[in-house]
Structures are given as structure tokens and as C-alpha cells.
Design a protein around this motif. Structure first.
Motif, PDB file in Angstrom:
ATOM      1  N   ASP A   1       0.458  -0.978   0.251  1.00 11.00           N
ATOM      2  CA  ASP A   1      -0.088  -0.048  -0.158  1.00 11.00           C
ATOM      3  C   ASP A   1       0.852   1.059   0.304  1.00 11.00           C
ATOM      4  OD1 ASP A   1       1.319  -0.650   2.516  1.00 11.00           O
ATOM      5  OD2 ASP A   1      -1.291   0.372   3.461  1.00 11.00           O
ATOM      6  N   PRO A   2       1.830   1.163  -0.772  1.00  2.58           N
ATOM      7  CA  PRO A   2       2.188   2.550  -1.014  1.00  2.58           C
ATOM      8  C   PRO A   2       2.048   3.684  -1.418  1.00  2.58           C
ATOM      9  CG  PRO A   2       2.629   1.413  -3.123  1.00  2.58           C
ATOM     10  CD  PRO A   2       1.830   0.540  -2.305  1.00  2.58           C
ATOM     11  N   ILE A   3       1.790   4.723  -0.721  1.00  2.00           N
ATOM     12  CA  ILE A   3       0.891   6.151  -0.710  1.00  2.00           C
ATOM     13  C   ILE A   3       1.759   7.061  -2.544  1.00  2.00           C
ATOM     14  CG2 ILE A   3       0.345   8.481  -0.353  1.00  2.00           C
ATOM     15  CD1 ILE A   3      -1.263   6.019   0.978  1.00  2.00           C
ATOM     16  N   TYR A   4       1.076   7.398  -3.501  1.00  2.00           N
ATOM     17  CA  TYR A   4       1.535   7.699  -4.722  1.00  2.00           C
ATOM     18  C   TYR A   4       1.149   9.415  -4.896  1.00  2.00           C
ATOM     19  CZ  TYR A   4       1.166   3.261  -6.794  1.00  2.00           C
ATOM     20  OH  TYR A   4       1.232   1.302  -6.088  1.00  2.00           O
ATOM     21  N   LEU A   5       2.693  10.192  -5.041  1.00  5.00           N
ATOM     22  CA  LEU A   5       2.448  11.476  -4.947  1.00  5.00           C
ATOM     23  C   LEU A   5       1.900  12.432  -6.302  1.00  5.00           C
ATOM     24  CD1 LEU A   5       3.714  13.983  -4.298  1.00  5.00           C
ATOM     25  CD2 LEU A   5       5.598  13.920  -5.864  1.00  5.00           C
ATOM     26  N   LYS A   6       0.895  12.515  -6.641  1.00  2.79           N
ATOM     27  CA  LYS A   6      -0.121  12.903  -7.558  1.00  2.79           C
ATOM     28  C   LYS A   6       0.185  14.504  -7.754  1.00  2.79           C
ATOM     29  CE  LYS A   6      -2.452   9.581  -7.201  1.00  2.79           C
ATOM     30  NZ  LYS A   6      -2.640   8.701  -8.937  1.00  2.79           N
ATOM     31  N   GLY A   7       0.792  15.181  -6.729  1.00  2.00           N
ATOM     32  CA  GLY A   7       1.082  16.324  -7.482  1.00  2.00           C
ATOM     33  C   GLY A   7       1.498  17.345  -6.134  1.00  2.00           C
ATOM     34  N   VAL A   8       2.573  18.028  -6.764  1.00  2.00           N
ATOM     35  CA  VAL A   8       3.349  19.164  -5.979  1.00  2.00           C
ATOM     36  C   VAL A   8       2.474  20.762  -6.474  1.00  2.00           C
ATOM     37  CG1 VAL A   8       4.912  17.907  -4.989  1.00  2.00           C
ATOM     38  CG2 VAL A   8       5.339  18.378  -6.955  1.00  2.00           C
ATOM     39  N   GLY A   9       2.801  21.374  -6.001  1.00  2.00           N
ATOM     40  CA  GLY A   9       2.970  23.223  -5.894  1.00  2.00           C
ATOM     41  C   GLY A   9       3.558  23.742  -5.178  1.00  2.00           C
ATOM     42  N   VAL A  10       5.294  24.543  -5.638  1.00  2.00           N
ATOM     43  CA  VAL A  10       5.073  25.253  -4.043  1.00  2.00           C
ATOM     44  C   VAL A  10       4.945  27.050  -4.996  1.00  2.00           C
ATOM     45  CG1 VAL A  10       7.858  26.149  -3.343  1.00  2.00           C
ATOM     46  CG2 VAL A  10       6.631  23.469  -3.637  1.00  2.00           C
ATOM     47  N   ALA A  11       5.256  27.187  -4.834  1.00  2.00           N
ATOM     48  CA  ALA A  11       5.081  28.946  -4.172  1.00  2.00           C
ATOM     49  C   ALA A  11       5.572  30.001  -3.740  1.00  2.00           C
ATOM     50  CB  ALA A  11       3.399  29.277  -5.539  1.00  2.00           C
TER      51      ALA A  11
END
Lengths: 395, 467
Positions: A233-243
């Protein structure tokens, strides 16, 4: 801009007990969080090819990355420290994800540690050392409180109505914290007590301000295509946003202290990568940066959880409470879980990770069948923001 | 003939009732109240407030010299006049000089300015914050204030007619290099053989020299260390009527040392009528008296002394009064994460001291402090600098931080100010009741002593309500 959606997975996480850890040093905190993460991922320090390390104060500037090496006996690998105020933990995670997505590394660590309670002072001090006078006597509560009066004015709230509105966020987060064993505070507080508490930086009272805590959190990150080699049950990175933005928002003549470009753009980037068009409906839970209650309110609207001005009704109707339409800060948030600066982004991500695996340490706060969760930190004066969206399935 | 264009006074926002001081010692009190420099004020900042007002009223062009007078200058070695010229945003190609060590230095600086002005203008600025022994009469009688007089040749509306000086060595009132408090010899000797005898000699000498009878003088400004001596000197010189014609409102301020004759002059010029002759004197190891005639109404500062006296905040605590004077050390507060740097202060002096912001030549966006790259259009190095200290602004947003201030002055009002040119000033508010602050409140910028770090005084600007 490209995308790393579903290219990176978290295969192990750890989080220390948060609080006033008088008998626990910075190294102990790092060991506590990383040991849990190693065990969770089924790997050891010898498997780590690079470490991305976040700490702000620890114990002071000029320490480089050696604090992580000293504590965990990591050696002969890159250890890269970042200091980006309250977003530091998220930036460590962001760097770890980029590192494996690039193909350069297979297994890396993001580690955030902050030992605040060794200074002898209850607060964080004043100013940030950037100029001899410009930030004189400027504290975090005083700076974030600037949002409040503008918001009250814009939406016609009296000072009393405004204080009551943000007070409800404190009540919610204290209620949530009571179900989080690792949180700094576990006490429920009624609204009357919140409103009667001593003022720290008007209109923010004691219960509008987050805890000043010790803590650490850690993530083991790998390529998505390798993740199932480690766990089911790994957890996937769906989105990142850095501002990131200037810490001098007053240079912008139209800046209104209600709409923050950093918040809007970081969330927009993360939503686009994750394919989210309606965060209010599509997210199952969120951990957002409630350093102060007014900050959480501003985030509701800047993130599109509520329409402009709509946070007022959403707060009053309990939309963000456990069992509501979008539970926010279900582990108590910075308010009750605590805010060891460099660790917080990873701690918030830890909660999302455990929720998505349905393995939260107290089942009373487990969200039913969640698919997508968001974690977020916001620093500054409020002009630096980082968002991560996680999911438990690819696609 | 040289003369005065305008004069301005700065009366600190805070006052303390004399009975608060007397009561703390379970002893009697003089009548009324005295002014108290705020925890962020010193002789230089008070002088700067007054000097800024004088320049706005009298015009800043052609100022060729600035003299600063005080017995309580912030530094023993380092020129306050140079700092003042900078914070007033005057040109570098000018003369600056500090005068001190004497309660006559304020009036002496004015005389020097009148003698040297020529065709240009000379700005005389003074600030004073003397400290009397706890439990002494002086503690109640002294006051803190700043004053400035803008002097020049040619057609100045208040003409200088002549002066008379007496030098008289006497150890009556003094401070050694090591003394915090003003020392004095026996009272009857100090008043009789010092103040009364010598001041009368100068005043009478001037009147005789100018061929004047007491009734020729409309207003007599003769600062006195206490009310009784003040009445005594008027009687002794025959100037009771001219002295009583001077509004006694400054009893609510206290005796402001070297600055006092200039503070009184500013108050008197607000009421001056053409044709009036005004005598100004000062005492200290001798005495000096100057005579002026009002030819036409002088320019007046935007805010009068009466307006300043009407809008004050009361310091109700004697303990805080002691602490503001540096006489007790309260429990330390949260640490600073600020790095003092003489280099940064020097390099960024146009913003930090001259209070200049930038205005983009391409898109017109205004900013403070000065930005090399415009935040709006990103044009680089295409800007004009603009002085913000002459402008007014309005509170855009604020917070009241109860923990960020000094332990003896804990509440900090963080403020974002919308300046009239569109720039935003983000800083602290001073001279205000924090509970009265609201959006849209009109404010001005004022130089204040922020903190002492690095072994030197760090000055910067705050905003304060328009008085």
C-alpha cells in the motif's frame, strides 16, 4: 511545466511524539521519526542514497547538514539541508521526489527536525536577521494577524463576529487534537474559553495561535514503479505545487492581505498536476497551515475550498470538521499537534499518508475510504507556500 | 538683517502627572504634569520631529547649515547634527555642528545661526531629556521636548535686532561625564547668585543697549528652572507684564533645558502680531538675551503646540517612567533575531535614514524601502527616489501584538500604511493608544530609536497618528 504525477511513491513514514520534549534532543527526535519510517518501509540507513533534511533553527545557522549525519550515522551520501521557514519540511519532500523522479536515486529520505524548546524562550523571537531595523519587533502572530482586520472589513464582520468566527477554527482543531495521541495538546476547548483567553496579537488570542513544539517527521521515497517491491500500500504523489514570493508583500500596491499569490499559485499547480478541478469535492481531507486560526480561514478561500467570503458559512456549518464535507486538520493541525517548524510539512504529510492507508493510530479519527489528501505549509510573513497531494491508487 | 522664518516644537505624546511622581515617594507634588519622552525617543528624535515640521513650514531649499544643541545628545562622540541632516534628507554639502554642555547651547546655537546665515538658511535644532534624581524636585519639574528654528538672512518675517551676553563661571548646576542625574549646590545660592543675578544682568544689559523700556517688549521668554524663579526674574527685570503675556501652557511640559527657549519661542510665534518685540533669554554659566521684532506673520508648522498639548497620552506608572529613563532594568523580553550592522545602516541610509522609497520610471509603482527592480514591471534601475517622511498616509491594516514590545512598553501595533504616493510603509506605530487604532486612521512617519544593538543606537521610522 512537466508533471511527476504517479512517478514517485512514499513507502515509509515516521513521526515523533510532538510536544515539550525537555528530555529529548534534536538527535533523539531524528532517531525517533526515522526509526519508525525505516521499520514502516522495511529498509535501513544503508539503503538511503540521499537525504533531504529540513530544519530552521536547529540549533542555529551554519550547521549545514551534519546534524542529520550525526544523529542517524548517515555517511558518504549527499545530505542537503534546506531552510524555507514553515515550508521547509515540504521542500525536503519536494526535493526527495524530484531526486527519484529524475532517475538518479532509487531510495531517498526526507527528514524534518526542529528542537525549539532548548532556547529558554517560549516564542520564536523577533525579526529574522535580514536587516538591523526593518523587522524590529515583528513576530509571527503580529504579522499574520494583519490578515484579520482586512478580512473582517471586506466581509462586514464586526470585531466580535470576526473573533468568534476564527475561534470556531480553534475549537475544531482542539477537538481533533484530542483524538491524536502524538499531538502536543489533547484538550478540547469550548468557544467561550477561546474568546476569553488572553490576547497575544489582537485579534488573535492564545487559542488562535499554534503550539511551539519539538518534533520530527520522516519519509522514505522511491520511484513509483519500484514501490510495490517494498509494500502493498504505497502512497503515490499526485501533485506538488510550490510558490515562493517576496517576504515584503507591501511592495505590491494592490496586495490586500486576504488573497495570497503564493497560496493560490501553489495550490493551482498541485491541482493541475493531480488533475483536480474541484478541490472542495474531490479531496477527501486536507492538512493546511493553521499557524494561526486566521491563516486557516484565508487558506480555505485561497485554495478554493470555499468561495470568496464563503468560509464564513462553511466554518459556521461545520464543513471542515470531522464528518464534514472536507475535514481539515483532522489530527489537530499545527494548533494542537504542534509546530516544530522544519518538521511540520512532513508531519502533515504523515497524517495524509496514514489516513490514505487507513492506518491512523487512533481509529476514531480515520476518514472512511479516502482516496486523495492534501498537505500544505505556509511561511513568511505569509508569502511562501508548498502543497503536496497524495493518493492511494495510481491513475 | 537676519531673522527667523519659522519655529517648531515637538512635545512628546506622553505626559505624567506630577502627583504620580510625588505619590510614588509619598511626598508632595508640584501642580500639573510634565512631558515624558517615549521609550523610543531621545534628544535627537525629538529634535528631528521639530526640525521636520520647521522645514515643511519654512521651506527646505537653501539650508546651508544645521546646528544641534543639547546637553543630552545620544552620543558623547558622534555628531547628532550629521544624523539629523541625513534623516531630514538635506544635502551633504552643508555645515553641521553639535553644541552642548550648557543649558545656553540652544539659544547660543540660534545666535550663531543668526550671525552666520548670510543669504542662505540655517536650521537650529535642539532636543533635551535631562534626568533628575528620583525623589528630587527636578524629577517633577524637568520636561522632555524638541524644538527647531529656521533662520535666514534677507526678508525673514521675524527680524533679529540684537543680543547681549554675559559669562559668569559658577558651579551651581552640573553633570560630570559620569553623572546620570543633574547635580546642584544649595538652592538659595543657585537661584540668588546664579540664575536671578546673571539672567537679570543679560536682560537688563540688552534693554539698555537697545534703549528699551519694559513696556516696549510685548513678549519676554525667560526660561526658568522652576515657577518661583520664573516669577522672580520677571519681577527683577520689570518684565512681569511681558512675561505673563507668554502663554503659560508650557508649565504642562516642564523645563526642557537647552531646548526650552526654542520651545517657548515656537509657542510664542504662533501668536505673534506684527510690530511686537520679543525678548528671549537663556541661563547657564552666564546668560544670553536676544531681541526680535515681528515684521510679518511667520510661517507656522502644521501642528501647533496647543494642538500637541491637547492630544497626549498619560503615563500612569512611575515604574515605567523610571524604566523609560533607563533607571531600572525590567525583566528581559523575547530575544531579537536582528543583526546590528553599521555597514548595512550606512549602505541603506537612503531608505533607513532618509526615508526615501522608489518610484518606477516605467510603470509608476511606488515602494518602500527602495527597490532596484520594480515589483510590478521588473524594470531594473529605472526609478526616482521619493521622500516619504514629508507625506501623510492611512492605516491599511494593523495588529496589536501584546508580546513583541519592550517589557516596559509591551504592546506593538504592527501597521501597514498606505502613503499618499501609493507606496506602502510596513512598520510599527508609536505615540498612539493601541485601542484607538483603526483602518483609515491618518498617520505621519516619525524617526525613532528602535533599539540599542551592536553598542550603538539603531534609528528607523515608525508611523504615528496625526496630532
Amino acid at each position: 511545466m512537466g508533471s511527476i504525477k504517479d512517478k514517485v511513491a512514499i513507502i515509509g513514514m515516521g513521526c515523533s511524539q510532538f510536544g515539550e520534549r525537555w528530555d529529548t534532543g534534536m538527535s533523539d527526535l531524528a532517531i525517533e521519526a526515522s526509526s519508525e519510517a525505516f521499520k514502516d518501509a522495511g529498509v535501513g540507513p544503508e539503503d538511503i542514497e540521499a537525504c533531504f533534511f529540513s530544519t530552521v533553527y536547529a540549533p542555529m545557522g551554519g550547521t549545514g547538514s551534519s546534524a542529520a549525519a550525526d544523529a542517524l550515522k548517515l555517511r558518504d551520501i549527499p545530505i542537503i539541508r534546506n531552510e524555507n521557514w514553515c515550508t521547509s519540511g515540504h521542500i525536503a519532500l519536494f526535493e526527495a521526489c524530484m531526486a527519484v523522479a529524475s532517475g538518479m536515486y532509487d531510495v531517498v529520505m526526507a527528514l524534518g527536525v526542529e528542537k525549539l524548546k532548548d532556547t529558554g524562550y517560549a516564542g520564536l523571537g523577533m525579526g529574522r536577521g535580514m536587516n538591523p531595523v526593518l523587522e524590529a519587533r515583528r513576530t509571527a502572530p503580529g504579522s499574520f494577524a494583519l490578515i484579520a482586520k482586512r478580512y473582517f472589513e471586506k466581509y462586514g464582520l464586526s470585531n466580535e463576529e470576526g473573533k468568534e468566527l476564527i475561534g470556531r477554527i480553534a475549537v475544531k482543531n482542539h477537538d481533533n487534537g484530542s483524538r491524536a495521541p502524538k499531538a502536543h495538546f489533547h484538550n478540547k476547548v469550548p468557544l467561550e474559553k477561546v474568546l476569553a483567553a488572553p490576547v497575544i496579537a489582537w485579534p488573535l488570542g492564545l487559542f488562535d495561535c499554534c503550539g511551539n513544539s519539538d518534533g520530527a517527521a520522516c519519509a522514505i521515497v522511491t520511484r513509483a514503479d519500484m514501490a510495490k517491491n517494498f509494500r502493498d500500500d504505497p502512497i503515490y504523489l499526485k501533485g506538488v505545487g510550490v510558490a515562493m514570493d517576496s517576504t515584503m508583500p507591501h511592495l505590491r500596491p494592490n496586495f490586500d492581505w486576504i488573497h495570497f499569490g503564493a497560496l493560490m499559485n501553489s495550490s493551482k499547480k498541485a491541482y493541475e498536476m493531480a488533475g483536480i478541478t474541484n478541490p472542495r469535492e474531490e479531496l477527501d481531507l486536507a492538512e493546511v497551515h493553521d499557524c494561526f486560526t486566521i491563516t486557516e480561514l484565508a487558506i480555505y478561500e485561497n485554495f478554493g475550498f470555499s468561495k470568496p467570503g464563503g468560509a464564513i458559512e462553511d466554518i459556521r456549518s461545520g464543513f471542515f470538521e470531522i464528518g464534514g464535507g472536507l475535514p481539515v486538520n483532522i489530527d489537530g493541525g499545527l494548533k494542537c499537534f504542534g509546530h516544530p517548524i522544519g518538521a511540520s510539512g512532513l508531519r502533515m504529510t504523515y497524517e495524509i499518508y496514514k489516513q490514505l492507508q487507513q492506518k491512523v493510530d487512533n481509529p476514531e479519527r480515520q476518514v472512511k475510504n479516502p482516496r486523495l489528501g492534501l498537505s500544505h505549509t505556509f511561511g513568511g510573513p505569509p508569502q511562501i507556500s508548498a502543497v503536496a497531494i497524495l493518493g492511494n491508487e495510481k491513475g | 538683517m537676519a531673522g527667523i522664518f519659522t519655529a517648531a516644537a515637538h512635545i512628546p505624546y506622553l505626559k505624567i502627572e506630577r502627583k504620580t511622581i510625588g505619590g510614588a515617594w509619598e511626598r508632595g507634588a508640584q501642580k500639573g504634569c510634565r512631558s515624558v519622552a517615549g521609550s523610543d525617543e531621545d534628544s535627537l528624535t525629538m529634535a528631528a520631529e521639530a526640525a521636520g515640521a520647521a522645514l515643511e513650514a519654512g521651506g527646505r531649499e537653501k539650508v546651508q547649515a544645521l546646528y544641534f544643541a543639547s546637553t543630552t545628545a545620544p552620543y558623547r562622540e558622534k555628531a547628532a547634527a550629521a544624523m539629523l541632516a541625513t534623516v531630514l534628507d538635506l544635502g551633504g554639502n552643508m555645515e553641521t555642528l553639535d553644541l552642548g554642555n550648557s543649558l545656553r547651547s540652544g539659544l547660543g546655537a540660534l545666535k550663531l545661526a543668526l550671525d552666520t546665515a548670510g543669504d542662505g538658511k540655517v536650521l537650529v535644532a535642539s532636543g533635551e531629556k535631562r534626568i533628575g534624581y528620583p525623589r528630587s524636585d527636578q524629577e517633577q519639574l524637568f520636561g522632555d521636548a524638541g524644538a527647531a528654528v529656521l533662520v535666514g538672512g534677507g526678508d525673514a518675517p521675524v527680524a533679529y535686532l540684537g543680543g547681549y551676553a554675559v559669562t559668569d563661571e559658577i558651579t551651581d548646576v552640573w553633570r560630570t561625564q559620569e553623572d546620570t542625574y543633574v547635580q546642584s549646590w544649595e538652592g538659595r545660592f543657585v537661584t540668588g547668585e546664579g540664575y536671578l543675578r546673571v539672567t537679570a544682568q543679560a536682560v537688563k544689559g540688552l534693554m539698555s543697549q537697545m534703549g528699551l523700556k519694559p513696556e516696549d517688549i510685548a513678549k519676554a521668554i525667560i526660561p526658568a528652572p522652576d515657577p518661583r524663579s520664573g516669577m522672580g526674574i520677571l519681577k527683577k527685570t520689570g518684565l512681569s507684564q511681558a512675561g505673563e503675556a507668554v502663554d503659560s501652557q508650557l508649565e504642562q511640559v516642564g523645563f526642557c533645558g537647552a531646548a526650552h527657549p526654542l520651545v517657548m519661542l515656537a509657542a510664542v510665534l504662533e501668536q505673534a502680531q506684527p510690530g511686537e518685540k520679543i525678548l528671549v533669554a537663556a541661563y547657564g554659566d552666564g546668560a544670553q538675551a536676544l531681541l526680535f521684532e515681528v515684521k510679518s506673520a511667520p510661517a507656522l508648522p502644521a501642528v501647533s503646540v496647543a494642538q500637541q498639548l491637547a492630544k497626549r497620552g498619560e503615563l500612569k506608572s512611575y515604574a515605567r517612567f523610571l524604566s523609560f529613563n533607563g533607571l531600572v532594568e525590567p525583566q528581559p523580553g523575547e530575544p531579537f533575531r536582528l543583526v546590528p550592522s553599521a555597514t548595512v545602516t550606512w549602505r541603506e541610509r537612503d531608505s533607513l535614514l532618509r526615508c526615501r522609497g522608489s518610484k518606477c520610471q516605467v510603470c509608476g509603482t511606488a515602494a518602500f524601502p527602495i527597490q532596484r527592480i520594480c515589483d510590478h514591471c521588473r524594470s531594473m534601475d529605472q526609478f526616482d527616489t521619493v521622500r516619504l517622511s514629508s507625506m501623510t498616509g492611512e492605516v491599511f491594516t494593523f495588529s496589536r501584538d501584546n508580546l513583541a514590545g519592550r517589557p516596559d512598553d509591551p504592546v506593538i501595533v504592527q501597521t501597514v500604511v498606505q502613503m499618499e504616493n501609493g507606496a506602502r510603509f510596513y512598520g510599527l506605530m508609536t505615540d498612539a493608544d493601541p485601542n484607538q487604532v483603526d483602518l483609515g486612521m491618518p498617520v505621519k512617519l516619525t524617526l525613532r530609536r528602535m533599539h540599542d544593538l551592536g553598542g550603538f543606537h539603531n534609528y528607523f521610522w515608525k508611523c504615528r497618528p496625526v496630532r
